[in-house]
Design a protein around this motif. Structure first.
Motif, mmCIF file in Angstrom:
data_model
loop_
_atom_site.group_PDB
_atom_site.id
_atom_site.type_symbol
_atom_site.label_atom_id
_atom_site.label_comp_id
_atom_site.label_asym_id
_atom_site.label_seq_id
_atom_site.Cartn_x
_atom_site.Cartn_y
_atom_site.Cartn_z
ATOM 1 N N SER A 6 23.018 -50.786 102.153
ATOM 2 C CA SER A 6 23.340 -49.949 100.991
ATOM 3 C C SER A 6 22.489 -50.340 99.789
ATOM 4 C CB SER A 6 24.830 -50.056 100.652
ATOM 5 O OG SER A 6 25.150 -51.333 100.131
ATOM 6 N N PHE A 7 22.173 -51.638 99.651
ATOM 7 C CA PHE A 7 21.277 -52.085 98.583
ATOM 8 C C PHE A 7 19.907 -51.424 98.720
ATOM 9 C CE2 PHE A 7 23.631 -56.409 98.334
ATOM 10 C CZ PHE A 7 24.564 -55.863 97.467
ATOM 11 N N ILE A 8 19.380 -51.413 99.933
ATOM 12 C CA ILE A 8 18.043 -50.865 100.182
ATOM 13 C C ILE A 8 18.011 -49.367 99.894
ATOM 14 C CG2 ILE A 8 16.301 -50.442 101.960
ATOM 15 C CD1 ILE A 8 17.227 -53.064 103.292
ATOM 16 N N PHE A 9 18.992 -48.636 100.410
ATOM 17 C CA PHE A 9 19.046 -47.188 100.188
ATOM 18 C C PHE A 9 19.111 -46.867 98.697
ATOM 19 C CE2 PHE A 9 20.982 -46.280 104.616
ATOM 20 C CZ PHE A 9 19.708 -46.164 105.143
ATOM 21 N N THR A 10 20.011 -47.545 97.981
ATOM 22 C CA THR A 10 20.202 -47.258 96.558
ATOM 23 C C THR A 10 18.951 -47.601 95.755
ATOM 24 O OG1 THR A 10 22.551 -47.792 96.835
ATOM 25 C CG2 THR A 10 21.731 -47.573 94.587
ATOM 26 N N GLY A 11 18.331 -48.749 96.058
ATOM 27 C CA GLY A 11 17.110 -49.141 95.363
ATOM 28 C C GLY A 11 15.988 -48.136 95.574
ATOM 29 N N PHE A 12 15.867 -47.617 96.792
ATOM 30 C CA PHE A 12 14.820 -46.627 97.083
ATOM 31 C C PHE A 12 15.049 -45.334 96.313
ATOM 32 C CE2 PHE A 12 13.316 -43.024 99.680
ATOM 33 C CZ PHE A 12 11.955 -43.299 99.674
ATOM 34 N N PHE A 13 16.291 -44.876 96.257
ATOM 35 C CA PHE A 13 16.586 -43.638 95.541
ATOM 36 C C PHE A 13 16.393 -43.806 94.030
ATOM 37 C CE2 PHE A 13 19.067 -42.486 99.431
ATOM 38 C CZ PHE A 13 18.320 -41.364 99.751
ATOM 39 N N ILE A 14 16.665 -44.997 93.503
ATOM 40 C CA ILE A 14 16.408 -45.240 92.077
ATOM 41 C C ILE A 14 14.907 -45.234 91.809
ATOM 42 C CG2 ILE A 14 16.608 -46.928 90.207
ATOM 43 C CD1 ILE A 14 19.296 -47.711 91.254
ATOM 44 N N TRP A 15 14.110 -45.737 92.752
ATOM 45 C CA TRP A 15 12.651 -45.680 92.599
ATOM 46 C C TRP A 15 12.175 -44.231 92.527
ATOM 47 C CZ3 TRP A 15 8.977 -43.920 96.306
ATOM 48 C CH2 TRP A 15 7.642 -44.135 95.945
ATOM 49 N N ILE A 16 12.753 -43.371 93.352
ATOM 50 C CA ILE A 16 12.427 -41.942 93.280
ATOM 51 C C ILE A 16 12.817 -41.387 91.916
ATOM 52 C CG2 ILE A 16 12.988 -39.657 94.209
ATOM 53 C CD1 ILE A 16 13.306 -40.957 96.950
ATOM 54 N N ALA A 17 14.008 -41.769 91.446
ATOM 55 C CA ALA A 17 14.466 -41.321 90.130
ATOM 56 C C ALA A 17 13.539 -41.821 89.029
ATOM 57 C CB ALA A 17 15.892 -41.802 89.883
ATOM 58 N N GLU A 18 13.007 -43.046 89.187
ATOM 59 C CA GLU A 18 12.086 -43.596 88.198
ATOM 60 C C GLU A 18 10.818 -42.754 88.113
ATOM 61 O OE1 GLU A 18 10.218 -47.951 87.135
ATOM 62 O OE2 GLU A 18 10.271 -47.343 89.242
ATOM 63 N N ASN A 19 10.334 -42.293 89.241
ATOM 64 C CA ASN A 19 9.154 -41.431 89.232
ATOM 65 C C ASN A 19 9.418 -40.135 88.468
ATOM 66 O OD1 ASN A 19 6.708 -42.334 91.031
ATOM 67 N ND2 ASN A 19 8.539 -43.068 92.081
ATOM 68 N N ILE A 20 10.606 -39.585 88.653
ATOM 69 C CA ILE A 20 10.970 -38.368 87.928
ATOM 70 C C ILE A 20 11.064 -38.647 86.435
ATOM 71 C CG2 ILE A 20 12.761 -36.598 87.632
ATOM 72 C CD1 ILE A 20 13.507 -37.076 90.594
ATOM 73 N N ALA A 21 11.677 -39.779 86.081
ATOM 74 C CA ALA A 21 11.860 -40.124 84.665
ATOM 75 C C ALA A 21 10.528 -40.344 83.960
ATOM 76 C CB ALA A 21 12.739 -41.368 84.543
#
Length: 269
Positions: free
Chosen positions: A205-220
């Motif tokens: 769950s740590f890995i999944f969440t961290g990856f999705f936040i990285w995607i969100a960072e690209n959007i931001a």
């Protein structure tokens, strides 16, 4: 007859799986209200110039109103608000230090800034806490084989401090990730979708969440929420190596929320 019964059973399983997935997606979407407001606000204020005050100040105002509305509407509890405020402070301190060290910067002006860091930036960390608190309550999350606090608390402190100290000392992120694997190897997260309970390894769950936040960072960064030095001449995808940083941030965020939840539960018993 057995073939017909098998087909009916298979169809029921498909329908049940779709219902479970739909309910899970709905609960996750409701848990993401605050992050969703943040991304929509970043996009709209970048495309549509707002009058009277700077864009960063508009974002701060929007996020404050959103936070007030979520508590007023009962979407978030007072206890959850306290956790979110704690994350706002923790995140803002990290932002001030990182901007000072030149890790990233905020290219636009704003009245409500501390050391070139707009106050709205703390809400991006608070939104992670909001998601964790919401998902915890909506999915009835429980920890299985949770390690002793004597391991969890020092690990959380060391992960947070490493975001600061790696600028001057050796970067311990890979050593800390190894410690996370060793400490939480047997730990699972249990959650409910309607009446059915499911489990998954906490590390996953740590890995999944961290990856999705990285995607969100690209959007931001695309919408100029902040910029990395290599994005000054034009937007570029955030280096994939940042995923490890976000995984560590998710870990320390989860450890704080989980520890506070356990303290609260112990006080109620």
């Amino acid at each position: 007859m057995s073939s017909v019964a098998a087909n009916i059973s298979f169809r029921r399983k498909i329908v049940y799986a779709v219902l479970q997935l739909t309910f899970f997606a709905r609960e996750m979407a409701l848990s993401c209200i605050f992050p969703l407001v943040i991304f929509c606000s970043l996009a709209l204020t970048e495309v549509i110039p707002l009058p009277f005050i700077a864009r960063y100040d508009w974002l701060l105002l929007i996020f404050l109103i959103t936070q007030w509305w979520m508590v007023k509407a009962g979407i978030e509890t007072i206890d959850e608000l306290k956790v979110i405020c704690l994350f706002h402070i923790i995140g803002l301190l990290l932002e001030v230090f990182k901007v000072y060290m030149g890790s990233w910067f905020y290219p636009e002006t704003g009245l409500f800034k501390i050391a070139d860091v707009p106050l709205y930036s703390g809400f991006m960390y608070a939104s992670v806490a909001s998601f964790l608190c919401q998902a915890w309550r909506r999915l009835d999350i429980k920890m299985i084989n949770w390690p002793h606090p004597s391991l969890v608390v020092p690990l959380a402190i060391m992960i947070y401090l490493n975001f600061f100290t790696h600028h001057f000392l050796y970067d311990l992120r890979w050593m800390l990730l190894l410690c996370v694997i060793l400490i939480f190897l047997r730990t699972s997260v249990s959650f409910k979708v309607r009446s059915a309970a499911y489990q998954m390894p906490l590390i996953l769950s740590f890995i999944f969440t961290g990856f999705f936040i990285w995607i969100a960072e690209n959007i931001a960064t695309f919408f100029n929420a902040w910029q990395y030095p290599n994005q000054q001449e034009g937007w570029e995808i955030v280096h994939v190596g940042k995923v490890s940083s976000w995984i560590l941030l998710v870990i320390v965020s989860f450890l704080i929320v989980a520890s506070l939840k356990r303290i609260k539960s112990a006080q109620q018993t």
